[in-house]
Design a protein around this motif. Sequence first.
Motif, PDB file in Angstrom:
ATOM      1  N   SER A   1       0.846  -1.209   0.000  1.00 59.37           N
ATOM      2  CA  SER A   1       0.000   0.000   0.000  1.00 59.37           C
ATOM      3  C   SER A   1       0.873   1.247   0.000  1.00 59.37           C
ATOM      4  O   SER A   1       0.902   2.006   0.981  1.00 59.37           O
TER       5      SER A   1
ATOM      6  N   LYS B   1      -0.890   8.162  -5.571  1.00 53.61           N
ATOM      7  CA  LYS B   1      -2.178   8.264  -6.249  1.00 53.61           C
ATOM      8  C   LYS B   1      -2.442   7.001  -7.052  1.00 53.61           C
ATOM      9  O   LYS B   1      -1.537   6.358  -7.557  1.00 53.61           O
ATOM     10  N   GLY B   2      -3.711   6.697  -7.178  1.00 52.91           N
ATOM     11  CA  GLY B   2      -4.119   5.580  -8.014  1.00 52.91           C
ATOM     12  C   GLY B   2      -4.180   4.277  -7.244  1.00 52.91           C
ATOM     13  O   GLY B   2      -3.714   4.164  -6.118  1.00 52.91           O
ATOM     14  N   GLU B   3      -4.786   3.319  -7.890  1.00 49.90           N
ATOM     15  CA  GLU B   3      -4.944   2.008  -7.288  1.00 49.90           C
ATOM     16  C   GLU B   3      -3.887   1.082  -7.873  1.00 49.90           C
ATOM     17  O   GLU B   3      -3.669   1.050  -9.081  1.00 49.90           O
ATOM     18  N   MET B   4      -3.209   0.347  -7.006  1.00 47.67           N
ATOM     19  CA  MET B   4      -2.174  -0.575  -7.472  1.00 47.67           C
ATOM     20  C   MET B   4      -2.021  -1.711  -6.497  1.00 47.67           C
ATOM     21  O   MET B   4      -2.372  -1.597  -5.322  1.00 47.67           O
TER      22      MET B   4
END
Length: 127
Positions: free
Chosen positions: A100, A104-107
Motif C-alpha cells: 500500500s 495516487k491511483g490504485e495498485m
Amino acid sequence: MSKIFLEDVKIYAYHGVLPEENIIGTYYILNAEIHTDLWNAAESDDLNDTISYADINDIIHNEMKINSKLLEHVAGRIIAKIHESFEQISYIRLKITKTSPPMKGEMKGASIELEKSFLLGGSAENN
C-alpha cells in the motif's frame, strides 16, 4: 544449478520516507531466490548438508523489523545477512513489494528487486 525459493513471504513492517509510513506501517511481500549446491542434501537427506529455508525466513523477518527509509536499504541488509550466514551461496535475488504505497491511483504494490552474485570464498559482484 540448485536453488532455494521463499515465495510471497508476507510481513507487516514500517518502512518509508514519509513519517506516517513509520507510524502506520503496511504489509510487504518478499520473494527470495538463492543459488547454492543442494546435491549433497539430495543424496544424504541431512539438514546439515543444505541451507535451512527456516533460517533464511528468520533473517528476513529480523531485518524487516529494522525501520529504513528505502526498500533498497532493507533488501541490501537482508542479502548481506543471508550471505554472511551462509557463505556457500553463489547468488541471491530479493524482491520486496510494498502493498500500500502512499501514491495516487490504485495498485497492487510498488516493488524493488536487488540481486547479487558471490564468488565462492567471500567476495561479491553486483549484477
